[in-house]
Enzyme design. Structure first.
Site, PDB file in Angstrom:
ATOM      1  CD  GLU A 270      -3.108  -0.546   2.311  1.00 51.05           C
ATOM      2  OE1 GLU A 270      -4.230  -1.075   2.267  1.00 51.05           O
ATOM      3  OE2 GLU A 270      -2.695   0.120   3.277  1.00 51.05           O
ATOM      4  CD  GLU A 358      -4.833  -5.145   3.358  1.00 52.98           C
ATOM      5  OE1 GLU A 358      -3.658  -5.489   3.092  1.00 52.98           O
ATOM      6  OE2 GLU A 358      -5.105  -4.142   4.049  1.00 52.98           O
TER       7      GLU A 358
END
Length: 424
Positions: A270, A358
């Site tokens: 991320e 995710e």
């Protein structure tokens, strides 16, 4: 049953003599006699559950047919009776724990009513998973246009679980076990898992590379053994600051696992609010080149700006130095809705493939309409996805309750509301 009939016969005889000798003939006595003599003639199964290696298989009962609602594992030859309820006073020919042989056809269960005469036969219907493993069925994955396709060039998507950060002392590392991977495959029908190896946070790879790498390898090796897909995830928010370390790590992983169709590389979890073209893309190109030295074809996933939401920015300036690249999207239903699906649709329209490594539900409830919209979007667009996270931390996205065992074999009572929703 015989002893019940003998006792009943004696009681009825006594009652008849009592009435015949001038005993009370009021309505209460008549109702009492009637209730004693009326044995039930219902022979019905109300509820029935089976078990296979500890995993529960529920049923739907319609008429005289019992349908097992989940597919049985490939190669299963027997299952056992886990629990049942029958009509009042009826008896089942099996007891809890008895084993039914699936090689006997047809498979039937008989119920006898309380009256000892009325019987009913139920036929059990079921189906099997038709492939030994999901990887054997689909082979290596590759990007074709904005889809990920299998060895037959058919668009495919897979659903599974992301493990929690692997970092020392964070709690989630306790679940990095082969038995957990096996349980997720059997009980959740998981086809893909993600090993989220923490990098630069406390207790991560940079502080203790051996422990974190070994945990990751446990998950990768277990997934290969089970015939599942597995994501090797460089779980960082600042990967561009550790490019050399990422290059070294992924070179090692490519040499170890590059020959396995199971393996997918996620080289940046991320990114934060940083530039795609000036920061993330140059980092990714270096790491991808290192992987391709040893693995020319396995799928590589690249995180996108703003916590892997701005897949459209990557789609506007895609990586062209290598092929078989897809771009990472993350969503959490409590924060992300139609607006993020719109961004993702824009990326798809620009021709790139998207992979949700995710996601998390609203949490603490199974009444989650936004998650339902996201899962439908994934199904409609053939987007693979992994839910966060295999852990018992007291937060809305953990799949098991605090204190649950760390080896798998969880009962439904061990699952959080999020865990129940994600399993379904």
């Amino acid at each position: 049953m015989f002893s019940k009939i003998v006792k009943l016969s004696v009681l009825l005889t006594f009652t008849f003599l009592y009435i015949g000798c001038g005993g009370s003939d009021n309505s209460e006595d008549e109702e009492f006699i009637s209730s004693i003599g009326a044995l039930s003639n219902k022979a019905e199964i109300v509820e029935l559950e089976f078990a296979y290696k500890g995993s529960i298989f529920s049923t739907e009962i319609i008429g005289s047919e019992i349908n097992i609602t989940r597919e049985l594992p490939f190669g299963a030859s027997e299952f056992s009776v886990n629990s049942f309820k029958v009509s009042n006073g009826a008896t089942l020919e099996f007891k809890v724990g008895d084993v039914l042989n699936l090689n006997q056809a047809p498979t039937a269960i008989n119920v006898t009513a309380e009256d000892g005469t009325t019987k009913k036969e139920y036929q059990i219907t079921y189906s099997f998973i038709t492939y030994e493993s999901i990887v054997e069925k689909n082979g290596g994955l590759k990007v074709m246009g904005n889809k990920i396709v299998n060895k037959n060039n058919q668009a495919v998507s897979f659903s599974g679980n992301s493990f929690f950060w692997s970092n020392n002392g964070w709690g989630g590392e306790r679940f990095y076990r082969e038995s957990v991977v096996s349980w997720l495959k059997l009980d959740w029908e998981t086809t893909i898992v993600r090993a989220a190896m923490g990098v630069d946070e406390n207790g991560g790879y940079l502080e203790d590379p051996v422990a974190n790498k070994n945990r990751l390898k446990v998950i990768v090796d277990a997934a290969i053994k089970e015939g599942m897909y597995v994501i090797i995830d460089w779980h960082s928010h600042h990967a561009e600051n550790y490019t050399d370390e990422a290059v070294e790590f992924f070179k090692e992983m490519a040499q170890l696992y590059g020959d396995y169709d199971n393996v997918i590389y996620e080289i940046y979890n991320e990114p934060l609010d940083v530039s795609w073209s000036n920061t993330i893309k140059p980092y990714a190109e270096k790491v991808i080149a290192a992987i391709r030295e040893y693995d020319s074809d396995n799928l590589i996933l690249v995180g996108t700006p703003t916590w892997s939401q701005r897949v459209d920015e990557a789609a506007a300036d895609p990586i062209t130095s290598s092929s078989n690249i897809a771009y990472v999207l993350h969503f959490y239903s409590v924060y992300h809705g139609d607006w993020l699906r719109g961004i993702a649709n824009n990326a798809l329209n620009l021709g790139v493939a998207v992979f949700v490594t995710e996601w998390g539900p609203v949490g603490y409830t199974q009444d989650d309409s936004e998650t339902a919209k996201w899962i439908q979007w994934c199904e409609d667009n053939k987007i693979s996805n992994c839910s966060w996270a295999v852990n018992d931390k007291e937060e809305e996205w953990s799949i098991v309750k605090t204190g649950s065992n760390t080896s798998g074999s969880w009962k439904e009572t061990n699952l959080t509301e999020s865990g129940k929703l994600e399993r379904s």
